[in-house]
Scaffold this active site. Structure first.
Site, PDB file in Angstrom:
ATOM      1  NE  ARG A 108      -3.807  -2.258   2.184  1.00  0.00           N
ATOM      2  CZ  ARG A 108      -3.565  -3.577   2.225  1.00  0.00           C
ATOM      3  NH1 ARG A 108      -2.347  -4.029   2.495  1.00  0.00           N
ATOM      4  NH2 ARG A 108      -4.527  -4.431   1.982  1.00  0.00           N
ATOM      5  CG  HIS A 133      -1.030  -5.582  -4.302  1.00  0.00           C
ATOM      6  ND1 HIS A 133       0.024  -5.473  -3.442  1.00  0.00           N
ATOM      7  CD2 HIS A 133      -1.839  -6.568  -3.785  1.00  0.00           C
ATOM      8  CE1 HIS A 133      -0.119  -6.350  -2.443  1.00  0.00           C
ATOM      9  NE2 HIS A 133      -1.235  -7.012  -2.625  1.00  0.00           N
ATOM     10  CG  HIS A 207       0.020 -11.621  -3.975  1.00  0.00           C
ATOM     11  ND1 HIS A 207      -0.952 -12.420  -3.413  1.00  0.00           N
ATOM     12  CD2 HIS A 207      -0.088 -10.424  -3.358  1.00  0.00           C
ATOM     13  CE1 HIS A 207      -1.614 -11.717  -2.512  1.00  0.00           C
ATOM     14  NE2 HIS A 207      -1.111 -10.506  -2.456  1.00  0.00           N
ATOM     15  CG  ASP A 279      -3.159  -8.222   5.010  1.00  0.00           C
ATOM     16  OD1 ASP A 279      -2.055  -8.218   4.433  1.00  0.00           O
ATOM     17  OD2 ASP A 279      -4.221  -7.870   4.466  1.00  0.00           O
ATOM     18  CD  GLU A 345       1.830 -10.320  -0.260  1.00  0.00           C
ATOM     19  OE1 GLU A 345       1.786  -9.152  -0.674  1.00  0.00           O
ATOM     20  OE2 GLU A 345       0.933 -10.804   0.443  1.00  0.00           O
TER      21      GLU A 345
HETATM   22  C1  GLA Z   1      -1.850  -8.427   0.118  1.00  0.00           C
HETATM   23  C2  GLA Z   1      -2.480  -7.410   0.974  1.00  0.00           C
HETATM   24  C3  GLA Z   1      -3.795  -7.915   1.435  1.00  0.00           C
HETATM   25  C4  GLA Z   1      -4.664  -8.237   0.253  1.00  0.00           C
HETATM   26  C5  GLA Z   1      -3.988  -9.251  -0.598  1.00  0.00           C
HETATM   27  C6  GLA Z   1      -4.805  -9.518  -1.833  1.00  0.00           C
HETATM   28  O1  GLA Z   1      -1.374  -9.477   0.818  1.00  0.00           O
HETATM   29  O2  GLA Z   1      -1.673  -7.049   2.064  1.00  0.00           O
HETATM   30  O3  GLA Z   1      -4.415  -6.959   2.242  1.00  0.00           O
HETATM   31  O4  GLA Z   1      -4.861  -7.080  -0.512  1.00  0.00           O
HETATM   32  O5  GLA Z   1      -2.708  -8.789  -0.957  1.00  0.00           O
HETATM   33  O6  GLA Z   1      -6.124  -9.813  -1.563  1.00  0.00           O
END
Ligand code: GLA
Length: 381
Positions: A108, A133, A207, A279, A345
């Site tokens: 982000r 992304h 990803h 996350d 990631e």
């Molecule tokens: C990343 C983001 C998540 C989500 C996924 C895709 O991991 O951090 O919040 O957006 O990608 O769904």
């Protein structure tokens, strides 16, 4: 390895060696088959890589997506350990980045804005108030040039993409190259490089959604995970880092010792609440910036499959599939329910362009962006 397998593996490499994009017979070769045509009429190709142990990976040049990755369990049984879809159209419209490269800026950027050398750039906000992304049409949604590498002893595909100056709001023409190799140690290795003609920001990542029991075979909560990180970057309610590098000690983010993903994921905790589960970005314990470092180890007890992630990047986003909700039907008609896959990631920290205390993600003309990430598969008894 027995003699017959060695000969077969040799043949695979030899055949891969024949299938350069411009070479004769490209279309007919079974290692390089059509995977359909995008909505705007671009031909997409699928490549099959097979190593000496029989591990197999399929990739395509739309989004440089890993379509399947088959690795053995403790008894030698292969299973496909990545989530995905059967059809190109599904990848174009409905997958949450299954198997894809993510860029130009993975993760982000707050409010879709950053300032570089005094100039402010505005990006599409595609994730609440933030940019996520790489934008509306990020690296995951474009057709890359791809060719099987003829020089490599192990099966490998090279992807290249020229991202235009101003594409998705980012400055500078960015020339990106990635080499995907399926090594004979059952590693999926990605080597990235990029150069630019104007100062820009770069944060490329991968990803894939993993499930070491096999894609579609239940949730991933029983997988045991260890993350080589003493700190993480806590976020606000929109998942933008506050800027703090917070110790994981005494929090549900502490994976310094192996623990089931599901052991604490539903605990009452502000960070878990914001993420709907894990996350978050962990700050990898790296001795030296850019040094290839063992970042994560995940073991699935029933199959005995183990995944280790090594990377030169300073951070890793661990996302445990919180947004999967059973609305996506994947490969072979399997429905992907809540937390049926997890992503690791490797990356620079989220929103780095707006945090001077985070490792910089600025690339300038004359410099070369470099990253190596290895997803290494093995088994335990
Ligand atoms: C990343 C983001 C998540 C989500 C996924 C895709 O991991 O951090 O919040 O957006 O990608 O769904």
């Amino acid at each position: 390895m027995n003699g017959k397998r060695a000969v077969l593996a040799g043949l695979m490499v030899a055949r891969l060696g024949l299938v350069g994009c411009s070479g004769p017979g490209t279309k007919e070769d079974s290692m390089n088959k059509s995977f359909g045509t995008t909505k705007d009429g671009q031909a997409v190709e699928r490549f099959t890589l097979k190593n000496k142990n029989g591990a197999e990976m399929q990739v395509m040049n739309f989004g440089a997506i890993v379509l399947s990755l088959k690795v053995p369990d403790r008894h030698g049984q292969l299973a496909d350990v990545v989530l995905g879809c059967d059809q190109l159209s599904d990848y174009e419209t409905k997958t949450p980045y299954f198997g894809a490269v993510v860029g130009r800026y993975g993760n982000r950027i707050a409010k879709g804005q950053f300032t570089l050398d005094g100039q402010t750039y505005t990006l599409a906000t595609n994730n609440g108030p933030n940019a996520l992304h790489g934008g509306l049409k990020g690296f995951d949604k474009v057709v890359w040039k791809a060719k099987a590498l003829q020089t490599s002893a192990e099966p490998a595909v090279e992807f290249t993409y020229a991202s235009k100056d101003g594409e998705e709001g980012y400055p500078g023409k960015l020339a990106v190259k990635m080499v995907y190799t399926l090594t004979d140690k059952n590693e999926f290795k990605i080597q990235y490089t990029a150069t630019t003609d104007k100062p820009t920001v770069v944060n490329i990542t991968h990803h894939s959604y993993f499930n070491l029991a096999g894609a579609g075979h239940g949730d991933i909560l029983g997988h045991e995970m260890m993350i080589n990180a003493d700190r993480f970057t806590p976020v606000d309610v929109t998942l933008i880092p506050t800027g703090e590098l917070r110790p994981v000690k005494d929090t549900p983010m502490d994976f310094t010792k192996p623990l089931a993903i599901g052991a604490r994921v539903n605990q009452t905790d502000e960070q878990l609440k914001f993420g709907g589960g894990y996350d978050h970005n962990w700050v990898i314990n790296q001795k030296q910036a850019g040094e290839l470092t063992a970042a994560v180890r995940v073991a699935e007890p029933k199959s005995g499959r183990v995944l280790e992630v090594l990377t030169t990047e300073p951070g890793v986003q661990f996302y445990c599939g919180n947004f999967l909700d059973g609305t996506i039907t994947g490969k072979g008609g399997q429905v992907y329910k809540h937390r049926y896959g997890f992503c690791l990631e490797p990356q620079h920290f989220p929103d780095s362009p707006n945090h001077a205390n985070f490792p910089a993600c600025v690339l300038r003309p004359g410099q070369t962006y470099q990253q190596t990430t290895i997803y290494r598969f093995s088994t335990v008894k």
